[in-house]
Design an enzyme around this catalytic site. Structure first.
Site, PDB file in Angstrom:
ATOM      1  CG  ASP A 142       7.453   5.411   6.405  1.00 43.65           C
ATOM      2  OD1 ASP A 142       7.364   6.543   5.852  1.00 43.65           O
ATOM      3  OD2 ASP A 142       6.764   5.169   6.911  1.00 43.65           O
TER       4      ASP A 142
ATOM      5  CE  LYS B 129       3.169   8.441   5.048  1.00 45.98           C
ATOM      6  NZ  LYS B 129       3.014   8.222   6.742  1.00 45.98           N
TER       7      LYS B 129
ATOM      8  CG  ASP C 297      -0.455  -0.642   2.186  1.00 44.80           C
ATOM      9  OD1 ASP C 297       0.943  -0.595   2.546  1.00 44.80           O
ATOM     10  OD2 ASP C 297      -1.442  -0.515   3.272  1.00 44.80           O
TER      11      ASP C 297
ATOM     12  NE  ARG D 126      -5.851  -3.409   8.566  1.00 43.02           N
ATOM     13  CZ  ARG D 126      -4.430  -3.267   8.267  1.00 43.02           C
ATOM     14  NH1 ARG D 126      -4.282  -3.035   6.923  1.00 43.02           N
ATOM     15  NH2 ARG D 126      -3.946  -3.360   8.726  1.00 43.02           N
TER      16      ARG D 126
HETATM   17  P1  IMP Z   1       7.776   1.101   5.742  1.00 46.05           P
HETATM   18  O1  IMP Z   1       8.355  -0.218   5.879  1.00 46.05           O
HETATM   19  O2  IMP Z   1       8.757   1.884   6.695  1.00 46.05           O
HETATM   20  O3  IMP Z   1       8.277   1.005   4.183  1.00 46.05           O
HETATM   21  O4  IMP Z   1       6.873   1.186   5.678  1.00 46.05           O
HETATM   22  C1  IMP Z   1       6.283   0.616   5.062  1.00 46.05           C
HETATM   23  C2  IMP Z   1       4.685  -0.204   5.863  1.00 46.05           C
HETATM   24  O5  IMP Z   1       4.347   0.755   7.293  1.00 46.05           O
HETATM   25  C3  IMP Z   1       4.011  -0.044   5.179  1.00 46.05           C
HETATM   26  O6  IMP Z   1       3.430  -1.331   4.356  1.00 46.05           O
HETATM   27  C4  IMP Z   1       2.593   0.381   5.802  1.00 46.05           C
HETATM   28  O7  IMP Z   1       2.092  -0.889   6.150  1.00 46.05           O
HETATM   29  C5  IMP Z   1       2.903   1.717   6.860  1.00 46.05           C
HETATM   30  N1  IMP Z   1       2.706   2.470   6.875  1.00 46.05           N
HETATM   31  C6  IMP Z   1       3.816   3.333   6.934  1.00 46.05           C
HETATM   32  N2  IMP Z   1       3.202   4.562   6.217  1.00 46.05           N
HETATM   33  C7  IMP Z   1       1.662   4.809   6.674  1.00 46.05           C
HETATM   34  C8  IMP Z   1       0.436   5.724   6.616  1.00 46.05           C
HETATM   35  O8  IMP Z   1       0.858   6.913   6.837  1.00 46.05           O
HETATM   36  N3  IMP Z   1      -1.155   5.080   6.929  1.00 46.05           N
HETATM   37  C9  IMP Z   1      -0.167   4.501   7.418  1.00 46.05           C
HETATM   38  N4  IMP Z   1       0.198   2.934   7.601  1.00 46.05           N
HETATM   39  C10 IMP Z   1       1.869   3.400   7.226  1.00 46.05           C
HETATM   40 MG    MG Z   2       1.418  -2.768   5.745  1.00 44.65          MG
END
Ligand code: IMP
Ligand code: MG
Length: 178
Positions: free
Chosen positions: A102, A130, A99, A164
């Site tokens: 980040d 992001k 989805d 969700r």
């Molecule tokens: P990463 O590992 O930091 O890249 O984060 C990825 C996961 O963090 C995504 O699959 C989401 O489940 C969660 N995530 C990151 N930012 C958000 C947000 O703004 N809202 C909800 N879930 C987020």
């Molecule tokens: Mg996730």
């Protein structure tokens, strides 16, 4: 639920239009290739069902449950696989779907894990990016929307497992997690 959404960032219509575009791009990319779509549950469920229906190709769809988040709004830095794939991806073209990207930690960890299984190729697609928060320089191959650094919910994205089912993507009012 809706009263905690400070601002609608992406409407249902904007999401649907962009997902169709991505589907068309991915159809061109994977034409004639043995494709396995790997969806990272749970957040990706809403996106992957729309995306795969916008892809006019034979494919397999499989799921993984990976999590790095507790109930907070920032990553714990560690990715746990709670449910693994049910199919072998050796020699297959794998498209990893989430989805949102980040910090980049989830895509990096799962990509490393899947590469050990010797897929023919591995690419990533995230509905939201992001970009400003990346800590490892890793980008997704396909991105729906580059979004500002705010905590968002809806269309699969949760806060503490809620929100969700909102049909749009909105910025969660910080008072909810303050
Ligand atoms: P990463 O590992 O930091 O890249 O984060 C990825 C996961 O963090 C995504 O699959 C989401 O489940 C969660 N995530 C990151 N930012 C958000 C947000 O703004 N809202 C909800 N879930 C987020
Ligand atoms: Mg996730």
């Amino acid at each position: 639920m809706k009263e905690n959404v400070k601002e609608i960032l992406l409407t249902e219509e904007q999401i649907a239009a962009r997902v169709k575009e991505l589907g068309a791009q991915l159809t061109a990319e994977y034409e004639g290739k043995d494709l396995v779509v790997v969806a990272l549950l749970k957040g990706c469920a809403w996106f992957v069902t729309d995306l795969t229906r916008a892809m006019d190709l034979p494919m397999r769809v499989d799921f993984m449950v990976a999590s790095s988040y507790g109930d907070g709004t920032t990553t714990s830095g560690k990715v746990n696989v709670k449910l693994d794939l049910s199919c072998d991806i050796e020699g297959k073209h794998v498209l990893l779907v989430d989805d949102i990207i980040d910090s980049g930690v989830t895509f990096a960890a799962i990509s490393d894990m899947l590469k050990e299984r010797k897929p023919a190729s591995l690419k990533t697609v995230a509905l939201c990016d992001k970009a400003a928060r990346r800590i490892n320089g890793l980008d997704a191959d396909y991105v729906g929307f580059v979004i500002p650094d705010a905590f968002i919910v809806g269309y699969g994205l949760d806060y503490a497992q809620e929100y969700r089912n909102l049909p749009y993507i909105g910025v969660l009012d910080p008072k909810v997690y303050a």
